[in-house]
Motif scaffolding. Structure first.
Motif, PDB file in Angstrom:
ATOM      1  N   THR A  35       0.644  -1.230   0.069  1.00  0.00           N
ATOM      2  CA  THR A  35       0.119  -0.157   0.024  1.00  0.00           C
ATOM      3  C   THR A  35       0.977   1.306   0.005  1.00  0.00           C
ATOM      4  N   HIS A  52       0.002  -7.749  -5.638  1.00  0.00           N
ATOM      5  CA  HIS A  52      -1.540  -6.803  -5.448  1.00  0.00           C
ATOM      6  C   HIS A  52      -0.765  -5.574  -4.910  1.00  0.00           C
ATOM      7  N   SER A  54      -2.780  -1.684  -3.392  1.00  0.00           N
ATOM      8  CA  SER A  54      -3.846  -0.637  -2.770  1.00  0.00           C
ATOM      9  C   SER A  54      -3.474   0.704  -2.217  1.00  0.00           C
ATOM     10  N   ASP A  56      -5.607   1.619   0.072  1.00  0.00           N
ATOM     11  CA  ASP A  56      -6.225   1.380   1.475  1.00  0.00           C
ATOM     12  C   ASP A  56      -5.607   0.350   2.280  1.00  0.00           C
ATOM     13  N   GLN A  59      -7.803  -2.423   3.930  1.00  0.00           N
ATOM     14  CA  GLN A  59      -7.959  -3.751   2.815  1.00  0.00           C
ATOM     15  C   GLN A  59      -6.542  -4.578   2.953  1.00  0.00           C
TER      16      GLN A  59
END
Length: 273
Positions: A35, A52, A54, A56, A59
């Protein structure tokens, strides 16, 4: 290495180096999330490593089984307070801090959790040549210790310390130490330039010599540093004269005082963050 869902809260250079090392060592990209506030940084990480991403933090923490706390130390309290306010799922998750100056006790206060490992990597981790100190309290499971150690070994060497204050000595001997060598190299290059070498040639002379000296240490693990120094210090020669001058000017004490100052500052920071 055990493969957990791993989230990096903060995607700066150290997180990037750890992610790179983990991927190169075979850690599955689909088990890593990072993140950051910067969408550009996240896009680059996703493109380079297939992980991945994000913007957030909640999350990521809800998804993960292990969480690397990698925001700047002065931002840690507010970031964790935000997560607490959002009722983020931190319980029973392994928290690994790479933030300097924040004690395990303080991290426990900020997270409400006790499954915490504190680490102190240094910047050569960006090249896979890092030196990381690790500390965990006695109740931390061996499997968690192994996981954190293997993570740091993906970017260099790792050394456990038995008491938390020793992390401050890791800072003085490894975390801050690359800057000591850079300062010494800078002084040598400056003198070489003043002796008539171009800036490019002075840098080549100094960096190649530093690289060679470091590799000689690595290649001769049974030879003490003092013995290595003696091997290139012929009695009455040029090296001996330079070493004599260093010692007469108190180099050893200067280094000791500087490292002590680093430890003192690290302890001060622990009371402020």
């Amino acid at each position: 290495m055990e493969e957990k869902k791993l989230a990096f809260i903060g995607a700066g250079n150290m997180s990037r180096s750890l992610i790179s090392g983990l991927i190169q060592s075979g850690y599955p990209a689909h088990l890593i999330m990072a993140t950051n506030r910067s969408a550009d940084k996240l896009e680059q990480l996703a493109a380079d490593f297939g992980i991945h991403t994000s913007q957030d933090n909640r999350q990521a923490t809800d998804w993960a089984q292990a969480i690397v706390l990698a925001v700047k130390p002065q931002m840690m309290a507010s970031m964790l307070a935000d997560l607490q306010a959002q009722h983020a799922q931190l319980k029973d998750k392994l928290l690994i801090s790479i933030a300097a100056g924040i004690s395990v006790t303080r991290l426990q206060e900020m997270t409400g959790q006790e499954r915490i490992i504190r680490t102190m990597p240094n910047t050569p981790s960006l090249l896979g040549l890092g030196m990381t100190g690790l500390y965990a309290r006695a109740h931390i499971a061996q499997s968690d210790r192994d996981y954190a150690e293997h993570m740091m070994q993906a970017v260099g060497k790792a050394l456990w310390v038995s008491d938390e204050d020793s992390i401050n000595h890791i800072i003085s001997a490894a975390g801050s130490a690359p800057a000591y060598f850079f300062l010494f190299m800078e002084a040598m290059a400056t003198q070489a330039i003043q002796s008539g070498f171009s800036e490019q040639d002075a840098r080549l002379l100094v960096q190649q010599t530093a690289l060679g000296a470091a590799n000689m240490v690595v290649a001769n693990p049974d030879t003490t540093l003092g013995e290595l120094r003696a091997q290139v210090t012929s009695k009455g020669g040029t090296t001996a004269e330079a070493i004599r001058h260093f010692q007469e000017q108190g180099l050893e004490q200067l280094v000791a005082d500087a490292m002590t100052a680093a430890v003192t500052r690290a302890r001060e920071l622990e009371t402020q963050l």
